[in-house]
Motif scaffolding. Sequence first.
Motif, PDB file in Angstrom:
ATOM      1  N   GLU A 124      27.402 104.056   5.951  1.00  0.00           N
ATOM      2  CA  GLU A 124      28.153 104.737   5.157  1.00  0.00           C
ATOM      3  C   GLU A 124      29.619 105.111   4.965  1.00  0.00           C
ATOM      4  OE1 GLU A 124      26.066 108.204   3.359  1.00  0.00           O
ATOM      5  OE2 GLU A 124      24.275 106.842   2.656  1.00  0.00           O
ATOM      6  N   ILE A 125      29.675 105.205   6.221  1.00  0.00           N
ATOM      7  CA  ILE A 125      31.621 105.813   6.534  1.00  0.00           C
ATOM      8  C   ILE A 125      32.100 104.418   7.391  1.00  0.00           C
ATOM      9  CG2 ILE A 125      32.954 106.799   8.307  1.00  0.00           C
ATOM     10  CD1 ILE A 125      30.244 108.403   9.031  1.00  0.00           C
ATOM     11  N   GLU A 126      31.260 103.394   7.155  1.00  0.00           N
ATOM     12  CA  GLU A 126      32.153 102.069   7.139  1.00  0.00           C
ATOM     13  C   GLU A 126      32.205 101.717   6.303  1.00  0.00           C
ATOM     14  OE1 GLU A 126      31.143  97.752   9.352  1.00  0.00           O
ATOM     15  OE2 GLU A 126      30.020  99.147   9.069  1.00  0.00           O
ATOM     16  N   PHE A 145      30.897  95.437  -1.492  1.00  0.00           N
ATOM     17  CA  PHE A 145      31.015  95.739  -3.180  1.00  0.00           C
ATOM     18  C   PHE A 145      29.844  96.670  -2.582  1.00  0.00           C
ATOM     19  CE2 PHE A 145      32.464  91.248  -1.917  1.00  0.00           C
ATOM     20  CZ  PHE A 145      33.690  91.228  -3.318  1.00  0.00           C
ATOM     21  N   THR A 146      29.837  97.076  -2.160  1.00  0.00           N
ATOM     22  CA  THR A 146      28.688  98.591  -2.579  1.00  0.00           C
ATOM     23  C   THR A 146      29.624  99.956  -1.581  1.00  0.00           C
ATOM     24  OG1 THR A 146      27.545  98.042  -0.325  1.00  0.00           O
ATOM     25  CG2 THR A 146      26.845  97.005  -2.321  1.00  0.00           C
ATOM     26  N   LEU A 147      29.282 100.911  -2.434  1.00  0.00           N
ATOM     27  CA  LEU A 147      29.164 102.251  -1.438  1.00  0.00           C
ATOM     28  C   LEU A 147      27.756 102.876  -1.601  1.00  0.00           C
ATOM     29  CD1 LEU A 147      32.135 103.270  -4.170  1.00  0.00           C
ATOM     30  CD2 LEU A 147      32.403 103.224  -2.028  1.00  0.00           C
ATOM     31  N   GLY A 154      19.448 106.865  -1.846  1.00  0.00           N
ATOM     32  CA  GLY A 154      20.426 106.768  -2.155  1.00  0.00           C
ATOM     33  C   GLY A 154      21.393 107.182  -0.413  1.00  0.00           C
ATOM     34  N   GLY A 155      23.205 107.988  -1.041  1.00  0.00           N
ATOM     35  CA  GLY A 155      23.690 108.457  -0.361  1.00  0.00           C
ATOM     36  C   GLY A 155      23.767 109.485   0.225  1.00  0.00           C
ATOM     37  N   VAL A 176      37.522 111.859   0.577  1.00  0.00           N
ATOM     38  CA  VAL A 176      36.818 112.818  -0.065  1.00  0.00           C
ATOM     39  C   VAL A 176      35.743 111.950  -0.898  1.00  0.00           C
ATOM     40  CG1 VAL A 176      35.969 114.316  -1.607  1.00  0.00           C
ATOM     41  CG2 VAL A 176      37.995 114.044   0.281  1.00  0.00           C
ATOM     42  N   PHE A 177      34.309 111.634  -0.609  1.00  0.00           N
ATOM     43  CA  PHE A 177      33.652 110.423  -1.721  1.00  0.00           C
ATOM     44  C   PHE A 177      32.410 111.266  -1.888  1.00  0.00           C
ATOM     45  CE2 PHE A 177      29.844 107.288  -2.183  1.00  0.00           C
ATOM     46  CZ  PHE A 177      30.164 106.781  -2.583  1.00  0.00           C
TER      47      PHE A 177
END
Length: 193
Positions: A124-126, A145-147, A154-155, A176-177
């Motif tokens: 996720e951090i990458e 193209f993904t977060l 879920g993330g 901050v995400f």
Amino acid sequence: MKGYKIVQWNDAVSKVCNSRDNPLYKEAGLHWSRPTIWAKEDSEPRFDTEKPFLYSLVRNHGKSLTKDHIVYIGLTTAPRSRFGNHETAHEIVKKNGQVKFSYAPVDFISGKNRIERIGKALEEIEHLLIWAVRSKDMCNERKCFTLPGMGKNGGNAWHIFNTGYRFCGRMPREIVFPWMIAKLGRDRTAKPR
């Protein structure tokens, strides 16, 4: 919020869990090493840890008007075996110009912020770093193209602190995400004439 800039990305994230047991933002600190040259004849870059880390490949070439182009961001949970057959990294190293390698072990700030699955957290951090520093020079083909939170799994919500080497201002000081906002450093990429 003074000093922050919104980083553009696609759609809104509709729900983020916020409870006493699951804090809204997971915090992670990345301390980037000073880049070392990854020579064309070397099979792997130099690093001095066996712990999982994120890494960045930086290219500099003579005709560019700016320096420290981040061309690849990756992660490894097994550093000694990662770079033996890393085709993309070896292609970048073979190009004209100098390639440098910087890495950052992740310090997950603990307490209620405990991380259960380190591999998923690193990924996720990458993803977030790729989005935050993305440019036309990036060679990351996947994960552009993904977060976190997109897809069926879920993330986490993240507050990432970048310290150490600054990449001439290309690496945000904080991410901050969601919503993703970045506190940028000064842009020092222009070469003196």
